[in-house]
Enzyme design. Structure first.
Site, PDB file in Angstrom:
ATOM      1  N   ASP A 294       0.836  -1.191   0.000  1.00 23.13           N
ATOM      2  CA  ASP A 294       0.000   0.000   0.000  1.00 23.13           C
ATOM      3  C   ASP A 294       0.881   1.255   0.000  1.00 23.13           C
ATOM      4  OD1 ASP A 294      -2.696   1.273   0.464  1.00 23.13           O
ATOM      5  OD2 ASP A 294      -1.687   1.939   2.302  1.00 23.13           O
ATOM      6  N   GLU A 331       1.682  -0.488  -5.022  1.00 21.03           N
ATOM      7  CA  GLU A 331       0.727   0.571  -5.346  1.00 21.03           C
ATOM      8  C   GLU A 331       1.599   1.802  -5.558  1.00 21.03           C
ATOM      9  OE1 GLU A 331      -3.396   2.518  -3.657  1.00 21.03           O
ATOM     10  OE2 GLU A 331      -1.761   2.193  -2.237  1.00 21.03           O
TER      11      GLU A 331
END
Length: 655
Positions: A294, A331
């Site tokens: 993330d 990401e």
């Protein structure tokens, strides 16, 4: 027991722990390079423990959680580390090691995946054990995916503002412990039995999925912690080593590139070690196959706050003999300056490809909206680039199509069905007056906002969803399906359900006829993908003609430069070839509002591209996303013959 904790900002540290049902304390008498350590008697299997500055008052206060705790318990809002002995009988189960070229990712939530499934026993729904239930395993295998990617399963907390609203952090992107599984996802029986049983239930889930040939990828949040901003509650890291664990700007305030109040400082060697140790632990102790990071840009920002593809963290991962073998997915953005870095991560990594998402949505939804209202759309070039693996995005880093994790939707944003049914977000239930979530979704409601009984609107929406799914599953790269998109799942226009732990977010398992059709289409597309891409070399050039992907216009002739750039030229034919000169498949895209008469690529045109004489003479229709799919499936059209492609649709043929 030898006990050690990195706390360079503390002069002395005690460990408080349970033994024989009583709380005890012991000093960590040694200090080496910022690590307080010592031998402690009585701390054993199942002991709760935590750290505190020596002489500090701990009654009714939060002991500092061990950053390396293998288990964490919530004792009425007070969180304790728990010592758990490792050990589990894998009974010969091994990771499937699915090659990147064969990987199809299915992003899902442990709880939401099974919470409403009528065929899974009630006591298992919403749990690790529920995800491993034979009914769910059979469903995943029947669909045709290879790798289950779980939203965060590290122990996480609910943010204070959500608690005030009576909501929770359903997605789990608010980690407290990077080594501890989230105990709330375990069955009630496992929680009663204790932390070791929770770990064993998680490992049993992984073992069961591995035995079925399915990989397990974890969505991990190493960019910030649950301690939030400087004035929020301290649980662990801030109390142990605030300036080591977190990034600070020149005035001493937190430097926040995550939007969550703090950013972990991976320029600090011990923090970097913590993250790599955590990754290695999940691989070695839980057989985890890969990780999706993330806000990965925040992990690789240097001392000047710039993204560095040679950052020590990325180098440490590449050098680690265990972690480097896992699937590593970034990401590739955060909320800091220069935060968009898609395509810039180093070799060994794959990136979420947001350009793929945007191009697919624009071509099939945003453009369709404009065309239906008298405007113009874009040319077919950007969509073709997606089908070809986004070379222009990844070639600069020395990577090919397998570095592109393609997606149309993810947990964050509209579902696939909602992209076709809403022009605007509807996030009022989140308690932020609809201010949260993206305002630009490239969606198109096809004339009616939200639910409708108009069959023409429903047909158009279903066709658009099929187009998007076909684009995703027929493109070079690694596709990621968001759980429920194959079933037409709706969140009723909410594009930010991070705080909705209820039926709005959970999968519904009693689909209607249209949803069943979407499932069948997705399953067929995955089977076609395996056939069409089986022989693709996944490298950028191939034959003397430059590629195994051959592009033709609607006249069956090679595309010209003008046709690539002309917004009115929204039809293209893609031949997928093999090194032996044969053709594996033909994909025809028609992005116009009306059906198009095309000519299939002629034998002469095929010869000009080096296709062998005995291949590609006849094309059999396998699937079309138009409304006439079942009526025409199996039709055969010869090279050079005329064919009709439905309005706003994709037709797929086997040579």
């Amino acid at each position: 027991m030898n006990v050690a904790v990195f706390a360079p900002e503390l002069k002395a540290v005690d460990v408080h722990f349970t033994a024989g049902g009583q709380w005890r304390s012991a000093p960590l008498t040694e200090l080496t390079d910022g690590i307080h350590h010592g031998v402690v008697s009585g701390l054993g299997e199942g002991s709760r423990y935590g750290f505190w500055p020596r002489g500090g008052q701990v009654k009714h206060r939060q002991l500092l959680v061990d950053p390396y705790a293998r288990a964490i318990t919530d004792d009425g809002g007070i969180f304790h580390s728990v010592f758990v002995e490792p050990g589990f009988d894998w009974d010969g189960a091994r990771p499937p090691q699915v090659p990147w070229r064969d990987t199809v990712i299915y992003e899902c939530h442990v709880k939401g995946q099974t919470m409403l499934h009528p065929q899974i026993p009630a006591e298992l729904r919403g749990t690790y054990a529920g995800l491993a239930h034979p009914v769910m395993v059979e469903y995943l295998l029947n669909l045709g995916i290879t790798s289950v990617q779980l939203l965060p399963v590290h122990f996480h907390l609910d943010e204070p503002h959500l608690q005030e609203l009576g909501l929770s952090n359903y997605w789990g992107y608010n980690t407290l412990g990077f080594f501890a599984p989230h105990e709330a996802y375990a069955t009630a029986a496992a929680r009663r039995a204790g932390p070791k049983a929770v770990l064993d239930e998680f490992k049993t889930m992984v073992k069961t999925l591995h035995e079925a040939g399915l990989e397990v990828i974890l969505d991990v949040v190493y960019n910030h912690t649950a301690e939030g901003g400087k004035h929020q509650r301290t649980y662990s890291y801030r109390g142990l080593a605030d300036h080591a664990y977190y990034r600070h700007e020149v005035h001493g305030n937190y430097l926040d590139t995550t939007g969550c109040g703090n950013t972990l400082n991976l320029n600090e060697p011990r923090v970097r070690q913590l993250v790599v140790d955590s990754l290695r632990y999940w691989i070695e102790e839980f057989q985890i196959d890969g990780f999706r990071f993330d806000l990965a840009v925040s992990l690789a920002r240097d001392g000047n706050n710039h993204f560095d593809p040679n950052h020590p963290f990325l180098q440490a991962v590449a050098a680690d003999p265990v972690v480097s073998r896992a699937k590593l997915i970034s990401e590739p953005w955060d909320v800091g300056p220069g935060g968009w870095q898609t395509g810039n991560f180093p070799q060994g990594w794959a990136d979420w490809n947001d350009r793929f998402r945007d191009a697919a949505r624009s071509f099939w939804l945003e453009d369709a909206n404009a065309l239906n209202h008298g405007g113009s759309g874009s040319s077919v070039a950007r969509l073709a680039s997606c089908l070809a693996g986004s070379a222009e995005v990844f070639s600069g880093s020395g990577r090919g199509p397998l570095a592109s994790v393609n997606f149309v939707t993810a947990h964050d944003g509209f579902t696939l069905a909602d992209l076709t049914a809403f022009d605007r977000k509807h996030n009022e239930d989140n308690g932020e007056e609809n201010r949260d979530g993206s305002n630009y979704n490239r969606s198109y409601n096809h004339g009616v906002e939200g639910a409708t009984g108009d069959s023409a609107v429903l047909d158009a929406r279903a066709r658009a969803a099929r187009n998007l799914m076909a684009t995703l599953l027929l493109s070079l790269g690694v596709p990621m399906i968001t759980a429920g998109d194959e079933l037409g799942r709706t969140q009723h226009g909410n594009n930010n359900v991070y705080c909705q732990d209820n039926e709005l977010s959970w999968l519904h398992w009693l689909p209607d006829d249209r949803q069943e059709q979407m499932f069948r289409t997705t399953r067929r597309l995955l089977r076609i993908r395996r056939i069409f891409l089986a022989n693709q070399p996944y490298g950028y050039p191939a034959t003397e003609h430059g590629s195994y992907l051959l592009w033709f216009n609607e006249a069956g002739e090679p595309m010209t430069q003008d046709q690539w750039t002309d917004p009115s030229s929204r039809t293209v034919q893609l031949l997928m070839g093999s090194p032996n000169g044969s053709i594996d498949g033909l994909v025809v895209v028609n992005g116009r509002l009306e059906p198009r008469k095309i000519l299939m690529p002629s034998s002469a045109a095929l010869r000009d591209f080096g296709v062998a004489e005995n291949h590609g003479r006849t094309f059999e229709l396998l699937l079309t996303t138009s409304d006439y799919d079942d009526r025409r499936r199996g039709a055969r059209i010869a090279s050079g013959e005329r064919e009709i492609i439905g309005a706003n649709s994709i037709s797929i043929y086997r040579a």
